[in-house]
Design a protein around this motif. Structure first.
Motif, PDB file in Angstrom:
ATOM      1  N   LEU A 136       0.819  -1.217   0.000  1.00 16.07           N
ATOM      2  CA  LEU A 136       0.000   0.000   0.000  1.00 16.07           C
ATOM      3  C   LEU A 136       0.858   1.276   0.000  1.00 16.07           C
ATOM      4  N   MET A 137       2.074   1.169   0.509  1.00 13.00           N
ATOM      5  CA  MET A 137       2.997   2.309   0.494  1.00 13.00           C
ATOM      6  C   MET A 137       3.683   2.465  -0.864  1.00 13.00           C
ATOM      7  N   GLY A 138       3.444   1.522  -1.784  1.00 15.06           N
ATOM      8  CA  GLY A 138       4.043   1.612  -3.109  1.00 15.06           C
ATOM      9  C   GLY A 138       5.278   0.762  -3.308  1.00 15.06           C
ATOM     10  N   HIS A 139       5.506  -0.192  -2.424  1.00 18.58           N
ATOM     11  CA  HIS A 139       6.692  -1.048  -2.504  1.00 18.58           C
ATOM     12  C   HIS A 139       6.305  -2.489  -2.825  1.00 18.58           C
ATOM     13  N   GLY A 140       5.374  -2.654  -3.776  1.00 19.65           N
ATOM     14  CA  GLY A 140       4.843  -3.971  -4.090  1.00 19.65           C
ATOM     15  C   GLY A 140       5.885  -5.028  -4.395  1.00 19.65           C
ATOM     16  N   GLU A 141       6.871  -4.699  -5.219  1.00 17.49           N
ATOM     17  CA  GLU A 141       7.871  -5.701  -5.605  1.00 17.49           C
ATOM     18  C   GLU A 141       8.781  -6.098  -4.453  1.00 17.49           C
ATOM     19  N   ARG A 142       8.963  -5.199  -3.504  1.00 20.38           N
ATOM     20  CA  ARG A 142       9.846  -5.471  -2.366  1.00 20.38           C
ATOM     21  C   ARG A 142       9.069  -5.683  -1.067  1.00 20.38           C
ATOM     22  N   ALA A 143       7.760  -5.727  -1.145  1.00 19.05           N
ATOM     23  CA  ALA A 143       6.933  -5.732   0.063  1.00 19.05           C
ATOM     24  C   ALA A 143       7.287  -6.873   1.012  1.00 19.05           C
ATOM     25  N   ASP A 144       7.406  -8.080   0.497  1.00 15.36           N
ATOM     26  CA  ASP A 144       7.714  -9.213   1.374  1.00 15.36           C
ATOM     27  C   ASP A 144       9.115  -9.095   1.946  1.00 15.36           C
ATOM     28  N   GLU A 145      10.057  -8.653   1.133  1.00 11.59           N
ATOM     29  CA  GLU A 145      11.432  -8.451   1.610  1.00 11.59           C
ATOM     30  C   GLU A 145      11.461  -7.431   2.750  1.00 11.59           C
ATOM     31  N   LEU A 146      10.744  -6.328   2.582  1.00 15.07           N
ATOM     32  CA  LEU A 146      10.690  -5.294   3.619  1.00 15.07           C
ATOM     33  C   LEU A 146       9.990  -5.817   4.869  1.00 15.07           C
ATOM     34  N   ALA A 147       8.928  -6.592   4.683  1.00 15.06           N
ATOM     35  CA  ALA A 147       8.210  -7.168   5.820  1.00 15.06           C
ATOM     36  C   ALA A 147       9.129  -8.086   6.626  1.00 15.06           C
ATOM     37  N   LEU A 148       9.862  -8.952   5.941  1.00 17.39           N
ATOM     38  CA  LEU A 148      10.781  -9.863   6.638  1.00 17.39           C
ATOM     39  C   LEU A 148      11.903  -9.101   7.323  1.00 17.39           C
ATOM     40  N   HIS A 149      12.392  -8.044   6.671  1.00 16.62           N
ATOM     41  CA  HIS A 149      13.451  -7.231   7.279  1.00 16.62           C
ATOM     42  C   HIS A 149      12.967  -6.631   8.595  1.00 16.62           C
ATOM     43  N   LEU A 150      11.786  -6.042   8.575  1.00 18.90           N
ATOM     44  CA  LEU A 150      11.263  -5.409   9.784  1.00 18.90           C
ATOM     45  C   LEU A 150      10.937  -6.446  10.853  1.00 18.90           C
ATOM     46  N   LEU A 151      10.366  -7.553  10.452  1.00 25.17           N
ATOM     47  CA  LEU A 151      10.063  -8.625  11.393  1.00 25.17           C
ATOM     48  C   LEU A 151      11.348  -9.162  12.028  1.00 25.17           C
TER      49      LEU A 151
END
Length: 190
Positions: A136-151
């Protein structure tokens, strides 16, 4: 769930978090609820059945928290900030016992317990939810990567908070995660 069954699951959840699953006996759970062990086994035949109920309880609580953040309607960056702030909101508990999701998953992995995939579903809830927020922030292609990084980063902070019991460290890391998120929210990074 009948009141006694609910009380058993609540007590077991607290004991599994504070002592660990392996170090909590059925007698410990019965004592915490204030019932005889025979009454406990009337409701649950084995500790693994209680574990399954505890995992279901944690899944429901996590989903309710995520739904609450969604209902607030503050936008994806604000919702992710809510996730980051769990470290501050639960700081005393985390410093004493670690992250309830991480500690249970780690223990079940060490025990090679069959319930590990079920416990990992809690992380999957967070991962999927965070990925949706990053999309939703506009990072669709990296969304899962960013989610795992933050988690992963939040789990690292929780682990070190338990080891060092340093409130300043936790607050500093939360601020750094918020700065990272703010940088991702700027139009130049989309």
């Amino acid at each position: 769930m009948p009141p006694t069954r609910t009380q058993i699951v609540e007590a077991a959840d607290a004991l599994f978090y504070q002592r660990g699953f392996d170090h909590t006996s059925l007698a410990d759970i019965a004592q915490a609820v204030g019932i005889a062990r025979g009454n406990l086994t009337y409701h649950f035949k084995a500790k693994d059945e209680i574990l399954a109920a505890v995992i279901d309880r944690r899944l429901a609580a996590t989903q309710a928290m995520l739904d609450g953040w969604e209902a607030a309607g503050d936008g994806p960056a604000a919702r992710i900030t809510g996730f980051i702030h769990i470290l501050i909101t639960n700081q005393a508990k985390i410093m004493a016992h670690g992250c309830p999701v991480g500690t249970l998953s780690n223990e079940l992995a060490k025990l090679d317990h069959a319930a590990l995939p079920d416990a990992a579903r809690i992380f999957t809830l967070f991962r999927t939810w965070l990925a949706r927020q990053f999309t939703l922030m506009g990072h669709g292609e990296r969304a899962d990567e960013l989610a795992l990084h933050l988690l992963g980063r939040s789990q690292g902070v929780a682990t070190l908070a338990t080891a060092f019991r340093d409130e300043t460290f936790v607050r500093r890391e939360v601020a750094a995660m918020r700065d990272w998120l703010a940088a991702l929210a700027t139009p130049t990074n989309q």
